[in-house]
Motif scaffolding. Structure first.
Motif, mmCIF file in Angstrom:
data_model
loop_
_atom_site.group_PDB
_atom_site.id
_atom_site.type_symbol
_atom_site.label_atom_id
_atom_site.label_comp_id
_atom_site.label_asym_id
_atom_site.label_seq_id
_atom_site.Cartn_x
_atom_site.Cartn_y
_atom_site.Cartn_z
ATOM 1 N N TYR A 24 -2.142 5.803 6.127
ATOM 2 C CA TYR A 24 -1.366 5.549 4.991
ATOM 3 C C TYR A 24 -0.888 3.850 5.459
ATOM 4 C CZ TYR A 24 0.166 9.404 2.451
ATOM 5 O OH TYR A 24 0.167 10.604 1.582
ATOM 6 N N ALA B 158 -4.373 2.048 4.341
ATOM 7 C CA ALA B 158 -4.289 2.051 2.706
ATOM 8 C C ALA B 158 -3.372 1.097 2.308
ATOM 9 C CB ALA B 158 -3.895 3.293 2.373
ATOM 10 N N ARG C 251 -2.375 -1.977 4.138
ATOM 11 C CA ARG C 251 -2.935 -2.918 4.406
ATOM 12 C C ARG C 251 -4.433 -3.457 3.339
ATOM 13 N NH1 ARG C 251 -6.724 -2.448 9.520
ATOM 14 N NH2 ARG C 251 -7.849 -1.181 8.090
ATOM 15 N N ASP C 252 -5.070 -2.464 3.209
ATOM 16 C CA ASP C 252 -6.288 -2.729 2.214
ATOM 17 C C ASP C 252 -5.918 -3.103 0.667
ATOM 18 O OD1 ASP C 252 -7.873 -2.540 4.422
ATOM 19 O OD2 ASP C 252 -9.014 -0.720 3.653
ATOM 20 N N ASN C 253 -4.976 -2.228 0.226
ATOM 21 C CA ASN C 253 -4.645 -2.371 -1.161
ATOM 22 C C ASN C 253 -3.218 -1.750 -1.386
ATOM 23 O OD1 ASN C 253 -4.525 -2.107 -4.204
ATOM 24 N ND2 ASN C 253 -6.910 -2.876 -4.092
ATOM 25 N N GLN D 187 -1.523 -1.654 -4.144
ATOM 26 C CA GLN D 187 -1.581 -1.060 -5.561
ATOM 27 C C GLN D 187 -2.349 0.346 -5.510
ATOM 28 O OE1 GLN D 187 -3.561 -3.394 -8.594
ATOM 29 N NE2 GLN D 187 -2.025 -2.612 -10.178
ATOM 30 N N ALA D 188 -3.624 0.230 -4.941
ATOM 31 C CA ALA D 188 -4.211 1.544 -4.787
ATOM 32 C C ALA D 188 -3.382 2.501 -3.916
ATOM 33 C CB ALA D 188 -5.624 1.255 -4.204
ATOM 34 N N ALA D 189 -2.524 1.817 -2.851
ATOM 35 C CA ALA D 189 -1.752 2.843 -2.155
ATOM 36 C C ALA D 189 -0.835 3.582 -3.027
ATOM 37 C CB ALA D 189 -1.358 2.144 -1.019
ATOM 38 N N ARG D 190 -0.015 2.976 -3.694
ATOM 39 C CA ARG D 190 0.710 3.331 -4.485
ATOM 40 C C ARG D 190 0.393 4.482 -5.520
ATOM 41 N NH1 ARG D 190 2.842 -1.966 -4.839
ATOM 42 N NH2 ARG D 190 4.885 -2.212 -3.535
ATOM 43 N N ALA D 191 -0.769 4.039 -5.967
ATOM 44 C CA ALA D 191 -1.385 5.067 -6.894
ATOM 45 C C ALA D 191 -1.698 6.422 -6.308
ATOM 46 C CB ALA D 191 -2.677 4.524 -7.617
ATOM 47 N N ALA D 192 -1.792 6.351 -4.997
ATOM 48 C CA ALA D 192 -2.142 7.427 -4.083
ATOM 49 C C ALA D 192 -0.840 8.133 -3.816
ATOM 50 C CB ALA D 192 -2.911 7.241 -3.104
ATOM 51 N N GLY D 193 0.267 7.841 -4.211
ATOM 52 C CA GLY D 193 1.451 8.556 -4.132
ATOM 53 C C GLY D 193 2.136 7.871 -2.781
ATOM 54 N N ILE D 194 1.948 6.760 -2.216
ATOM 55 C CA ILE D 194 2.191 6.332 -1.027
ATOM 56 C C ILE D 194 3.681 5.224 -1.270
ATOM 57 C CG2 ILE D 194 2.066 4.923 1.149
ATOM 58 C CD1 ILE D 194 -0.999 5.708 0.903
ATOM 59 N N GLY D 195 4.736 5.579 -0.649
ATOM 60 C CA GLY D 195 5.845 5.016 -0.728
ATOM 61 C C GLY D 195 5.728 3.664 0.150
ATOM 62 N N VAL D 196 5.127 2.668 -0.233
ATOM 63 C CA VAL D 196 4.774 1.544 0.506
ATOM 64 C C VAL D 196 5.694 0.949 1.533
ATOM 65 C CG1 VAL D 196 3.798 -0.914 0.448
ATOM 66 C CG2 VAL D 196 2.773 0.844 -1.024
#
Lengths: 349, 296, 242
Positions: free
Chosen positions: A211, A214, A216-218, A220-229
């Motif tokens: 996570y 993810a 670090r890399d992006n 927006q994509a992390a959020r789309a994968a359900g990650i609470g940034v």
């Protein structure tokens, strides 16, 4: 960055992997043998140098910084959040350990765990608003926070001794974490480095580690994968700060005298953690250890050889390393090693 | 009441200094999208440049300016070309590189001067003018006037000249500017050169005010960052106004709370602004996020 | 009548004076494949962002399986079952292909090994299993599109939202991705596809919603919609004018 043709060579389309792709993803247990081997090699180094107290001294500092750079790497390397506030967590750990020992008589062996908890709490509290910022702005805010901490540190004389500093009386004893021989300190710092390395492996080989990368890399994509940034960043920061706080406690018990200006020095701590991680390899498990093995002995040598005649000479060299690595060695020693390994494995036709 | 007037005057004069230091930083950020951690060191170099002019040639700092500004412009252009151009789209490496530059400049000056503190006299450095019954240093008034002139001049330059318009075009949309035939790399060098020259200007003007030390750059860079965040990233007007906000905050906090805590107060304001309006007072919404977003 | 899985109820979004999305409503039942089309600037992307949570609606509600998700963040919506791809592909470039998919799979599989196994299954579904170990940053555009579909599928979503997933692909690659979506739809996945390319919509030949100037213009089967004079005018008339 890997060039496309290299990557294509790395995984030819026609080659069907014998083992499933999933089984080749390394787990904690899969990484452990290598981590233990590395720790064994370092232990061997201590044993080989055990008669030389000068070398042991440098080795102890090296291992302390290896552990600290590894801690920074959790949020700075894996998480991509360029913190310059780690000298604050370092100082919080140091003063927590020292105050518990001096005022309440609590052994540093217990105090460092309180230091870890308090450093993590401070880190989470401060980072919460600051994590809205990205990249350089996060770095600026954390740098400003270091200045604030210095002002508070100088102000809170009862906790830090103010500008006059604070010292811990020399009372030999293992329960006081105060030793006469250098070997004990080397072993103490080895223990810290080992703890830091194992925590890094555990984080890296877990959901949290993925996570963080993810995020670090992006984002927006992390959020789309359900990650609470924000939550992932705060967790990474808290773990990183907890280890840094322990390192601060151990450092203070070793030097036994320091003032806030020294403890909160950006060049000596905050930036050095980042520099060591960069030289070794940002976001790699063993990079910080490699970086510390290069930087700390080099710095000691520079200080001894030319520090007396040219003040700041060691920092000049470090800054050249910093600029040079940013320009020419972004993936550090580990990156260079990987590039060489890739070339050896696949010689050009 | 007299106290308040005094404190506000001190704050405004300090604000002028911060505005002067921040305008170049914010120009560099707005156009090149690089946060230059070494900007405070450029100011420090400007101060030592003024000292060198005085020590070797007996030049007044206000005269040294004429030589130093072109030199700083060239220096900035070279830094951009050799150090920062290769690191386009690598924000972490930019931080390492400009922070490395900060460490390098500070410690080279430390090594050269062995940490001796210098001061640069100017015929006007002792002079004062009575304003509202307070003695105000002429050198500080000059700095305030210069900050205003620099902000206005830079604004006019960006609006009314061809290179200025090209700089604004690049700041707004690098890809479109390239298509219009603008040489983006050259614009970056010019911009970084101007930003560096503005720092050099600040240094020269501050030389008669402060005692010189290699560490003084870091004491400017944090307020300057606060100014930039407050005023809005990339906005010249924002940097100018933000300078006064930070200067006044520092003066008021120093007087009514405790000088030791002024940084804590600035940081508090800083965090508050970030939460309430992350784009700053004059900035475009979302600008605080461009740090990691490549513009291509 | 099956209860709707995703229900969009009178959703509007205003930016200052501009009404980018104007009172759009539609329902989707489980297992459906719905396409949303419209000319450039019609408000498709804004509507998409209202569904995924990048934007909050000015009025109206987005309801997923009976829960109003209009005010939830993108990550909360992902956890509740909205998988999505991006118009400009957003892969995690420093991770490998399988690790990209694992990042999605972790939502329901905590262990590293289990997430990896799930990710590998999904990679087989989208035909990227032989690329599992390479860095995502080195994939071709068409592979990156499929990787994004895989990452969305790894979330085990109720609905998968595809945002112009064909943009920038050549006709062969478009055919591959259309086949992939058709196949996954055949396996029971629910898709909402935002698409500019009319040929793609015709291939899907399912329910189509046409958006024009922020509002729903028509709704019907692909054949009905594409022969509707208003739709022809919205697309062709504009082109002539331009």
């Amino acid at each position: 960055m890997t060039s496309p043709d290299l990557a294509a060579a790395a995984a030819p389309r026609d080659a069907v992997p014998r083992r499933s792709a999933a089984s080749r993803v390394k787990t904690f247990a899969g990484e452990l043998p290598l981590a233990l081997l590395v720790l064994g090699l370092v232990a061997g180094l201590i044993w080989a140098l055990s008669g030389d107290s000068f070398a042991l001294n440098i080795l102890a500092t090296t291992l302390l910084f290896a552990g600290l750079a590894g801690a920074w790497n959790i949020i700075g390397g894996f998480g991509g959040q360029f913190s310059l506030a780690h000298s604050v967590f370092f100082a919080v750990g140091a003063y927590t350990t020292a105050n518990l020992y001096l005022k309440l008589g609590i052994s540093p062996w217990l105090g460092i765990w309180a230091a870890a908890a308090l450093s993590a709490a401070v880190a989470a509290l401060v980072s919460w608003p600051v994590f809205r910022l990205r990249g350089p702005f996060f770095a600026i805010a954390t740098m400003a926070f270091t200045e604030v901490a210095l002002a508070i540190g100088n102000y809170a004389e009862s906790l830090t001794g103010g500008t006059r500093g604070m010292s811990i009386p020399f009372r030999l004893g293992i329960q006081n974490m105060i030793f006469r021989d250098r070997l004990s300190y080397a072993l103490l710092m080895f223990g810290f480095m080992a703890l830091s390395l194992l925590v890094v492996v555990a984080v890296n080989r877990s959901r949290l580690g993925y996570y963080l990368q993810a995020v670090r890399d992006n984002e927006q994509a992390a959020r789309a994968a359900g990650i609470g940034v924000l939550r992932v960043k705060l967790t990474g920061m808290a773990i990183s700060a907890a280890l840094t706080g322990i390192g601060g406690g151990l450092f203070f018990m070793q030097v036994r005298v320091a003032d806030p200006a020294a403890m909160l020095s950006l060049f000596e701590f905050g930036v050095k953690f980042a520099l060591i991680a960069l030289i070794g390899g940002l976001g790699t498990i063993y990079g910080p250890l490699l970086g510390a093995l290069v930087i700390i002995p080099l710095e000691n040598w520079l200080r001894a050889e030319i520090g007396g005649t040219l003040p700041g000479a060691n920092l000049i060299v470090l800054s050249l390393f910093l600029i040079g690595a940013a320009l020419f060695m972004k993936h550090g020693i580990v990156g260079v090693g990987r590039a060489i390994a890739a070339r050896v494995r696949r010689p050009r036709p | 009441m007299a106290d308040l007037v005094n404190v506000v005057t001190v704050g405004i004069l300090l604000g002028g200094i911060y505005a002067l230091v921040s305008v170049g930083l914010n120009l560099i950020f707005g156009v090149i999208r690089i946060v230059n951690f070494a900007q405070g060191e450029f100011v420090m170099l400007g101060m030592y440049g003024a000292y060198a002019g005085y020590a070797f040639l007996r030049l007044d700092p206000y005269v040294s300016l004429l030589v130093l500004l072109p030199l700083f412009f060239l220096f900035g252009a070279v830094v951009q070309r050799l150090l920062l151009a290769p690191l386009r789209n690598e924000p972490s490496m930019q931080i390492f590189a400009t922070f490395g530059l900060l460490m390098l400049i500070e410690n080279v000056v430390l090594a050269l001067t062995r940490g001796t503190a210098y001061s640069v006299p100017s015929p006007v450095s002792q002079a004062g003018i009575g304003l509202f019954g307070i003695q105000v240093g002429v050198v500080r008034l000059i700095a305030l006037a210069a900050a205003t002139a620099a902000a206005v001049g830079l604004g006019l330059f960006l609006r009314n000249t061809m290179p200025g318009r090209a700089i604004r075009a690049v700041a707004q949309d690098r890809a479109a500017a390239t298509l219009m035939g603008v040489d983006v790399e050259r614009i970056y060098m010019i911009t970084f050169g101007i930003g560096t020259a503005l720092a050099g200007l600040a240094g020269c003007l501050l030389a008669p005010i402060y005692s010189l030390s290699p560490q003084i750059g870091t004491s400017f860079i944090l307020p300057a960052f606060a100014v930039v965040v407050l005023g809005g990233l990339g906005s010249v007007l924002g940097a100018y106004v933000g300078g006064f906000v930070v200067g006044l905050t520092e003066a008021l906090a120093g007087y009514y709370l405790d000088p030791a805590l002024k940084y804590a107060v600035i940081f508090g304001v800083f965090v508050l602004v970030l939460i309430v309006r992350p784009s700053g007072l004059f900035g475009k919404v979302g600008a605080e996020e461009v740090g990691l977003r490549d513009q291509s | 009548m099956t209860a709707p899985l995703l229900s969009v109820r009178g959703v509007s979004k205003r930016f200052g004076g501009l009404l980018a999305v104007n009172d759009v409503s539609f329902d989707m039942v489980p297992g459906e494949l719905v396409s949303i089309i419209g000319p450039n600037g019609a408000g498709k992307t804004t509507l998409f962002n209202l569904l995924t949570g990048q934007l909050a609606p000015t009025a109206g509600a987005v309801v997923l399986d009976g829960h109003d998700i209009s005010r939830l963040s993108p990550n909360r919506r992902a956890r509740l079952g909205l998988g999505r791809t991006f118009q400009i592909s957003q892969t995690l470039t420093s991770l490998t292909v399988i690790e990209n998919v694992m990042v999605g799979a972790f939502l329901h599989r905590r262990g590293l090994r289990r997430a990896a196994e799930r990710a590998e299954e999904v990679l087989h579904l989208v035909g990227l299993h032989d690329r599992a170990a390479i860095r995502a940053g080195t994939l071709t555009l068409s592979e990156r599109r499929r990787l994004e579909v895989a990452r969305a599928l790894a979330l085990e979503p109720r609905v998968v939202l595809l945002d112009e997933v064909m943009a920038g692909l050549n006709p062969t690659e478009v055919g591959e991705v259309v086949d992939l979506v058709e196949r996954l739809h055949g396996e029971g996945h629910t898709f909402l596809v935002i698409e500019h390319n009319l040929k793609v919509v015709r291939r899907f030949a399912r329910r189509v919603i046409v958006i024009e100037r922020g509002a729903k213009l028509v709704e019907g089967t692909a054949e009905e919609v594409l022969s509707d004079p208003r739709v022809v005018e919205a697309y062709v008339g504009r082109k002539r004018a331009a």
